[in-house]
Design an enzyme around this catalytic site. Structure first.
Site, short mmCIF file in Angstrom:
data_model
loop_
_atom_site.label_atom_id
_atom_site.label_comp_id
_atom_site.label_asym_id
_atom_site.label_seq_id
_atom_site.Cartn_x
_atom_site.Cartn_y
_atom_site.Cartn_z
N GLY A 239 -21.93 -3.27 -11.33
CA GLY A 239 -23.16 -2.91 -12.13
C GLY A 239 -23.60 -1.39 -12.71
O GLY A 239 -24.33 -1.17 -13.40
N GLU A 275 -17.81 -3.50 -6.72
CA GLU A 275 -17.07 -4.42 -7.78
C GLU A 275 -17.27 -3.92 -9.10
O GLU A 275 -18.00 -4.63 -9.96
CB GLU A 275 -17.59 -5.88 -7.57
CG GLU A 275 -17.57 -6.52 -6.38
CD GLU A 275 -18.41 -7.67 -5.92
OE1 GLU A 275 -18.89 -8.10 -7.02
OE2 GLU A 275 -18.11 -8.27 -5.26
N PRO A 276 -16.92 -2.76 -9.61
CA PRO A 276 -17.03 -2.45 -11.09
C PRO A 276 -16.39 -2.98 -11.97
O PRO A 276 -15.06 -3.12 -11.68
CB PRO A 276 -16.96 -0.72 -10.75
CG PRO A 276 -15.87 -0.84 -9.67
CD PRO A 276 -15.89 -1.74 -8.71
N GLY A 277 -16.91 -3.42 -13.13
CA GLY A 277 -15.99 -3.81 -14.06
C GLY A 277 -16.21 -2.91 -15.42
O GLY A 277 -15.71 -2.28 -15.93
N ARG A 278 -17.55 -2.74 -15.98
CA ARG A 278 -17.93 -2.08 -17.06
C ARG A 278 -17.45 -0.66 -17.00
O ARG A 278 -17.23 0.00 -18.01
CB ARG A 278 -19.45 -2.38 -17.39
CG ARG A 278 -19.63 -2.07 -18.68
CD ARG A 278 -21.42 -1.89 -19.05
NE ARG A 278 -21.82 -3.06 -18.44
CZ ARG A 278 -22.14 -4.08 -19.14
NH1 ARG A 278 -21.85 -4.19 -20.44
NH2 ARG A 278 -22.73 -5.19 -18.57
N CYS A 345 -19.78 -17.64 -39.98
CA CYS A 345 -20.68 -18.19 -40.98
C CYS A 345 -21.81 -18.43 -39.93
O CYS A 345 -22.20 -19.45 -39.48
CB CYS A 345 -20.40 -19.64 -41.40
SG CYS A 345 -18.94 -19.20 -42.65
N GLU A 346 -22.37 -17.22 -39.47
CA GLU A 346 -23.57 -17.45 -38.87
C GLU A 346 -24.35 -16.04 -39.09
O GLU A 346 -23.77 -15.22 -39.25
CB GLU A 346 -23.18 -17.22 -36.99
CG GLU A 346 -22.71 -18.36 -36.63
CD GLU A 346 -23.28 -19.50 -36.17
OE1 GLU A 346 -24.58 -19.26 -35.92
OE2 GLU A 346 -22.90 -20.53 -35.85
N1 LLP Z 1 -19.45 -8.51 -9.42
C1 LLP Z 1 -20.22 -9.70 -9.77
C2 LLP Z 1 -20.31 -10.67 -8.75
C3 LLP Z 1 -20.53 -9.85 -11.13
O1 LLP Z 1 -21.16 -10.98 -11.39
C4 LLP Z 1 -20.00 -8.82 -12.11
C5 LLP Z 1 -20.70 -8.98 -13.51
C6 LLP Z 1 -19.58 -7.52 -11.60
C7 LLP Z 1 -19.06 -7.60 -10.31
C8 LLP Z 1 -19.20 -6.58 -12.56
O2 LLP Z 1 -20.24 -5.87 -13.15
P1 LLP Z 1 -20.22 -4.56 -13.93
O3 LLP Z 1 -19.61 -3.53 -13.29
O4 LLP Z 1 -19.26 -4.81 -14.85
O5 LLP Z 1 -21.67 -4.59 -14.47
N2 LLP Z 1 -21.00 -10.34 -20.43
C9 LLP Z 1 -21.99 -9.32 -20.05
C10 LLP Z 1 -21.83 -8.64 -18.60
C11 LLP Z 1 -21.91 -9.81 -17.43
C12 LLP Z 1 -21.69 -9.34 -16.13
C13 LLP Z 1 -21.35 -10.75 -15.31
N3 LLP Z 1 -21.01 -10.03 -13.86
C14 LLP Z 1 -21.87 -7.86 -20.95
O6 LLP Z 1 -21.14 -8.18 -21.91
O7 LLP Z 1 -22.66 -7.15 -20.88
#
Ligand code: LLP
Length: 417
Positions: A239, A275-278, A345-346
């Protein structure tokens, strides 16, 4: 976007000019920087110093096997939400003992695959799922290591579509139900209670929602200890936000410190997982696109580009802002305000509204901060093949996914006899 810089007016990824990539690979395409992924990962990892921890990179943010492999080589763990993601992690050389499995709708087959691969934790999102995990583990004659993903009902103050930790969200188990579920889990013969998990949302730009959630989670850990249920790991979710448009999220150091200090203040000494993604992927990639046409109406000018909402969905789905910058700043064009729109086309197929650009047809633009939730959310709407992904590594570039072909679009389809 530290690893994407102008040199003599030309935008580069590390040592490679983006126009040379466009020439070789065509547009639209995604371009990533290996150094960017590694730097982001290390910044979090280093911030923990000697506090025991695991970084479970959220595979959903960018699941290309090259990305996963780069992170696996650093020793990263992974947060997955499907069997498909686990298979990617395994293919990329990731260690299943460093995998946590989140998601509200895990099927029996997915659970069986994950449990057989001995993932670190199945992060359980309902009591019904707990029962299913017990059954599947018993059928496999083994033990499943679990955490319960709790929902602390904390407002992450982000876009509602990416807010997960409030009571009305489908995610996690409410605090009171979680307490009861742990007591039940502790009695189950094929369940090993390992941790507590919590993820409250995404693109969070303050530390307070994280620390508020942590306080609630620690309260549960203490209540469970009184029942004789010892938690062995805190998984505090992902997050952490990034700078898309001048946002000022906490630094990795401040974010990690707030959590480590938070648990120390309560005299709790547990390993922390995040659990970092972004944070790792977002500013590690751009999407390159070419201007096909300019079009001027009485009230608006449009830069019509060859990438659309099928390639990068975020602006259309979340009204997300991505900076759009020229690949070559050396131009004689005059600045104008454009809506940057795609071919789909949107009416929602807009990558950016009211952007001031000096462009002509044929120019290349970079859509910034597209490394997370970019390619992974792409699709084939309007029968558009998905773009390639390129990984830049110093002065090398690697095509880590080739462009989908038009023939592939109908593969798997059939006409009636
Ligand atoms: N852990 C869990 C259980 C999650 O559901 C998520 C993201 C993450 C970790 C990673 O979160 P982050 O660190 O990336 O914020 N498609 C959307 C984002 C959806 C996130 C869903 N869950 C966007 O493009 O902003």
């Amino acid at each position: 976007m530290t690893f994407f810089n102008y040199r003599d007016g030309e935008l580069h990824a590390e040592q490679i000019s983006l126009s040379s990539i466009a020439k070789q690979c065509g547009t639209p395409c995604y371009v990533y920087s290996r150094a960017a992924f590694e730097t982001q990962w290390h910044s979090l990892n280093d911030a923990f110093d000697d506090h025991p921890h695991t970084i479970f990179y959220a595979v959903k943010a960018n699941s290309n096997v090259a990305v996963l492999n780069i992170l696996a080589r650093l020793g990263s763990g992974f947060d997955i939400v499907s069997e498909g993601e686990l298979r990617r992690v395994l293919k990329a050389g990731g260690d299943p003992a460093k995998v946590v499995f989140s998601g509200v709708a895990k099927s029996r087959a997915e659970l069986a695959f994950a449990i057989s691969n001995k993932v670190r934790s199945i992060n359980i999102e309902s009591v019904a799922e707990l029962d299913r995990v017990q059954e599947v583990a018993a059928e496999l004659n083994t033990t499943a290591s679990i955490a319960i993903r709790v929902n602390p009902n904390v407002d992450p103050e982000t876009h509602p579509y990416i807010s997960t930790g409030m009571e009305k969200a489908k995610f996690g188990v409410t605090m009171e139900a979680a307490f009861e579920a742990y007591k039940k889990a502790a009695q189950m013969p094929n369940i090993d209670v390992h941790g507590v998990a919590c993820h409250i949302g995404s693109q969070i730009t303050k530390t307070s929602p994280f620390t508020d959630a942590l306080t609630i989670v620690l309260d549960l850990v203490k209540r469970l200890a009184k029942e004789g249920i010892q938690i062995k790991q805190l998984d505090l979710g992902g997050g952490l936000g990034i700078d898309y448009q001048g946002e000022t999220p906490p630094s990795a150091a401040d974010y990690v410190k707030s959590m480590v200090d938070g648990i120390k203040a309560q005299d709790i000494d547990l390993p922390i997982g995040i659990e970092p993604g972004r944070y790792i992927a977002g500013n590690s990639g751009v999407m390159l696109t070419e201007v096909e046409y300019l079009k001027h109406n009485d009230s608006k000018s449009f830069a019509i580009v060859d990438a659309g909402m099928n390639d990068l969905l975020r602006p259309s789905l979340y009204q997300a802002h991505h900076e759009i910058i020229p690949v070559n700043k050396n131009t004689d064009e005059t600045a104008k305000t454009y809506d940057v729109v795609g071919p789909v086309c949107e009416s929602a197929d807009v990558l950016g509204y009211d952007r001031t650009l000096k462009v002509k047809a044929g120019d290349l633009l970079a859509v910034c901060s597209a490394g997370a939730y970019g390619y992974v959310m792409s699709g084939n709407y309007n029968s558009r093949p998905r773009p390639p992904e390129i990984m830049v590594d110093g002065d090398d570039m690697h095509i880590v996914r080739r462009r989908e072909t038009l023939d592939e679009l109908t593969q798997g389809e059939a006409i009636l006899p």
